[in-house]
Design a protein around this motif. Structure first.
Motif, PDB file in Angstrom:
ATOM      1  N   ILE A 103      11.843  10.027  -8.137  1.00  0.00           N
ATOM      2  CA  ILE A 103      11.619   9.988  -6.567  1.00  0.00           C
ATOM      3  C   ILE A 103      10.331   9.750  -6.158  1.00  0.00           C
ATOM      4  O   ILE A 103       9.420  10.776  -6.351  1.00  0.00           O
ATOM      5  N   ALA A 104      10.159   8.794  -5.260  1.00  0.00           N
ATOM      6  CA  ALA A 104       8.970   8.422  -4.673  1.00  0.00           C
ATOM      7  C   ALA A 104       7.820   8.498  -5.424  1.00  0.00           C
ATOM      8  O   ALA A 104       6.949   9.224  -4.970  1.00  0.00           O
ATOM      9  N   PRO A 105       7.670   7.667  -6.470  1.00  0.00           N
ATOM     10  CA  PRO A 105       6.404   7.870  -7.273  1.00  0.00           C
ATOM     11  C   PRO A 105       5.239   6.850  -6.718  1.00  0.00           C
ATOM     12  O   PRO A 105       5.467   6.042  -6.227  1.00  0.00           O
ATOM     13  N   PRO A 106       4.132   7.760  -6.837  1.00  0.00           N
ATOM     14  CA  PRO A 106       2.938   7.207  -6.311  1.00  0.00           C
ATOM     15  C   PRO A 106       2.224   5.967  -7.020  1.00  0.00           C
ATOM     16  O   PRO A 106       1.601   5.221  -6.670  1.00  0.00           O
ATOM     17  N   ASN A 107       2.791   5.985  -8.432  1.00  0.00           N
ATOM     18  CA  ASN A 107       2.205   4.916  -9.504  1.00  0.00           C
ATOM     19  C   ASN A 107       2.841   3.633  -9.180  1.00  0.00           C
ATOM     20  O   ASN A 107       4.237   3.752  -9.383  1.00  0.00           O
ATOM     21  N   PRO A 108       2.069   2.614  -9.113  1.00  0.00           N
ATOM     22  CA  PRO A 108       2.755   1.194  -8.882  1.00  0.00           C
ATOM     23  C   PRO A 108       3.570   0.810  -9.951  1.00  0.00           C
ATOM     24  O   PRO A 108       4.165  -0.168  -9.964  1.00  0.00           O
ATOM     25  N   SER A 109       2.984   1.412 -11.205  1.00  0.00           N
ATOM     26  CA  SER A 109       3.639   0.948 -12.555  1.00  0.00           C
ATOM     27  C   SER A 109       5.168   1.464 -12.727  1.00  0.00           C
ATOM     28  O   SER A 109       5.845   0.957 -13.449  1.00  0.00           O
ATOM     29  N   ARG A 110       5.416   2.163 -11.679  1.00  0.00           N
ATOM     30  CA  ARG A 110       6.979   2.953 -11.858  1.00  0.00           C
ATOM     31  C   ARG A 110       7.919   1.861 -11.009  1.00  0.00           C
ATOM     32  O   ARG A 110       9.002   2.242 -10.985  1.00  0.00           O
ATOM     33  N   TYR A 111       7.424   1.190 -10.352  1.00  0.00           N
ATOM     34  CA  TYR A 111       8.193   0.127  -9.578  1.00  0.00           C
ATOM     35  C   TYR A 111       8.720  -1.386 -10.131  1.00  0.00           C
ATOM     36  O   TYR A 111       7.633  -1.871 -10.799  1.00  0.00           O
ATOM     37  N   ASP A 112       9.671  -1.599 -10.039  1.00  0.00           N
ATOM     38  CA  ASP A 112      10.019  -2.681 -10.984  1.00  0.00           C
ATOM     39  C   ASP A 112      10.226  -3.995  -9.975  1.00  0.00           C
ATOM     40  O   ASP A 112      10.162  -4.988 -10.467  1.00  0.00           O
ATOM     41  N   TYR A 113      10.320  -3.817  -8.733  1.00  0.00           N
ATOM     42  CA  TYR A 113      10.428  -5.120  -7.941  1.00  0.00           C
ATOM     43  C   TYR A 113       9.373  -5.111  -6.921  1.00  0.00           C
ATOM     44  O   TYR A 113       9.073  -4.008  -6.218  1.00  0.00           O
ATOM     45  N   TRP A 114       8.544  -6.265  -6.492  1.00  0.00           N
ATOM     46  CA  TRP A 114       7.786  -6.215  -5.669  1.00  0.00           C
ATOM     47  C   TRP A 114       7.835  -7.705  -4.528  1.00  0.00           C
ATOM     48  O   TRP A 114       8.362  -8.662  -5.038  1.00  0.00           O
ATOM     49  N   GLY A 115       7.481  -7.402  -3.263  1.00  0.00           N
ATOM     50  CA  GLY A 115       7.545  -8.544  -2.582  1.00  0.00           C
ATOM     51  C   GLY A 115       6.030  -9.280  -2.837  1.00  0.00           C
ATOM     52  O   GLY A 115       5.264  -8.949  -3.596  1.00  0.00           O
ATOM     53  N   GLN A 116       5.807 -10.366  -2.069  1.00  0.00           N
ATOM     54  CA  GLN A 116       4.722 -11.022  -2.055  1.00  0.00           C
ATOM     55  C   GLN A 116       3.548 -10.625  -1.315  1.00  0.00           C
ATOM     56  O   GLN A 116       2.558 -11.407  -1.669  1.00  0.00           O
ATOM     57  N   GLY A 117       3.722  -9.835  -0.514  1.00  0.00           N
ATOM     58  CA  GLY A 117       2.657  -9.181   0.340  1.00  0.00           C
ATOM     59  C   GLY A 117       2.565  -9.804   1.679  1.00  0.00           C
ATOM     60  O   GLY A 117       2.605 -10.908   1.841  1.00  0.00           O
ATOM     61  N   THR A 118       1.940  -9.174   2.458  1.00  0.00           N
ATOM     62  CA  THR A 118       1.818  -9.621   3.878  1.00  0.00           C
ATOM     63  C   THR A 118       0.198  -8.855   4.310  1.00  0.00           C
ATOM     64  O   THR A 118      -0.188  -7.727   4.231  1.00  0.00           O
ATOM     65  N   GLN A 119      -0.532  -9.859   4.945  1.00  0.00           N
ATOM     66  CA  GLN A 119      -1.906  -9.670   5.223  1.00  0.00           C
ATOM     67  C   GLN A 119      -1.942  -8.784   6.494  1.00  0.00           C
ATOM     68  O   GLN A 119      -1.682  -9.087   7.503  1.00  0.00           O
ATOM     69  N   VAL A 120      -2.920  -7.529   6.299  1.00  0.00           N
ATOM     70  CA  VAL A 120      -3.181  -6.769   7.584  1.00  0.00           C
ATOM     71  C   VAL A 120      -4.522  -6.776   7.763  1.00  0.00           C
ATOM     72  O   VAL A 120      -5.265  -6.440   6.700  1.00  0.00           O
ATOM     73  N   THR A 121      -5.138  -7.065   8.920  1.00  0.00           N
ATOM     74  CA  THR A 121      -6.433  -7.263   9.250  1.00  0.00           C
ATOM     75  C   THR A 121      -6.760  -6.557  10.570  1.00  0.00           C
ATOM     76  O   THR A 121      -6.206  -6.820  11.254  1.00  0.00           O
ATOM     77  N   VAL A 122      -7.603  -5.377  10.318  1.00  0.00           N
ATOM     78  CA  VAL A 122      -7.955  -4.804  11.545  1.00  0.00           C
ATOM     79  C   VAL A 122      -9.659  -4.917  11.742  1.00  0.00           C
ATOM     80  O   VAL A 122     -10.448  -4.588  10.922  1.00  0.00           O
ATOM     81  N   SER A 123      -9.683  -5.447  12.956  1.00  0.00           N
ATOM     82  CA  SER A 123     -11.101  -5.669  13.264  1.00  0.00           C
ATOM     83  C   SER A 123     -11.753  -4.617  13.997  1.00  0.00           C
ATOM     84  O   SER A 123     -11.069  -3.675  14.907  1.00  0.00           O
ATOM     85  N   SER A 124     -13.103  -4.402  14.074  1.00  0.00           N
ATOM     86  CA  SER A 124     -13.804  -3.196  14.647  1.00  0.00           C
ATOM     87  C   SER A 124     -13.998  -3.484  16.243  1.00  0.00           C
ATOM     88  O   SER A 124     -14.256  -4.716  16.509  1.00  0.00           O
TER      89      SER A 124
END
Length: 124
Positions: A103-124
């Motif tokens: 149930i909603a583990p915060p540990n990444p090792s508990r997850y079996d499948y991952w996407g490739q990622g998307t970049q988020v950049t916040v400028s000041s």
């Protein structure tokens, strides 16, 4: 097997908003608890938010509570992360992840499948 594809990242000014999407294919997404993680350069991959299979329960890291909202549309096999009031410290690659055992583990090792990622950049 579940394939996850994130989209919606980009460059935004501080205070702005972005909505990330994670499209799942393969097995039915409703069989999986889903989560968003993020990883800044030189840092570990950190838990951001999670949502249970039904979508009834959600969980957030303290730093994004009140600003980010995780949701899912099981009919579309898609999970979303609405990000408002973005701050420069939110800059990272955001990853979608799926698992079916906990149930909603915060540990990444508990997850079996991952996407490739998307970049988020916040400028000041």
């Amino acid at each position: 097997q579940v394939q996850l594809v994130e989209s919606g990242g980009g460059l935004v000014q501080a205070g702005g908003s972005l909505r990330l999407s994670c499209a799942a294919s393969g097995r039915t997404a409703s069989n999986y608890g889903m989560a968003w993680f993020r990883q800044a350069p030189g840092k570990e991959r950190d838990f951001v938010a999670a949502i249970t299979r039904s979508g009834i329960n959600t969980y957030y890291v303290d730093s994004v509570k009140g600003r980010f909202t995780i949701s899912r549309d099981n009919a579309k096999n898609t999970v979303y992360l609405q990000m408002n009031s973005l701050k420069p410290e939110d800059t990272a690659v955001y990853y979608c992840a799926a698992q079916s055992k906990y149930i909603a583990p915060p540990n990444p090792s508990r997850y079996d499948y991952w996407g490739q990622g998307t970049q988020v950049t916040v400028s000041s």
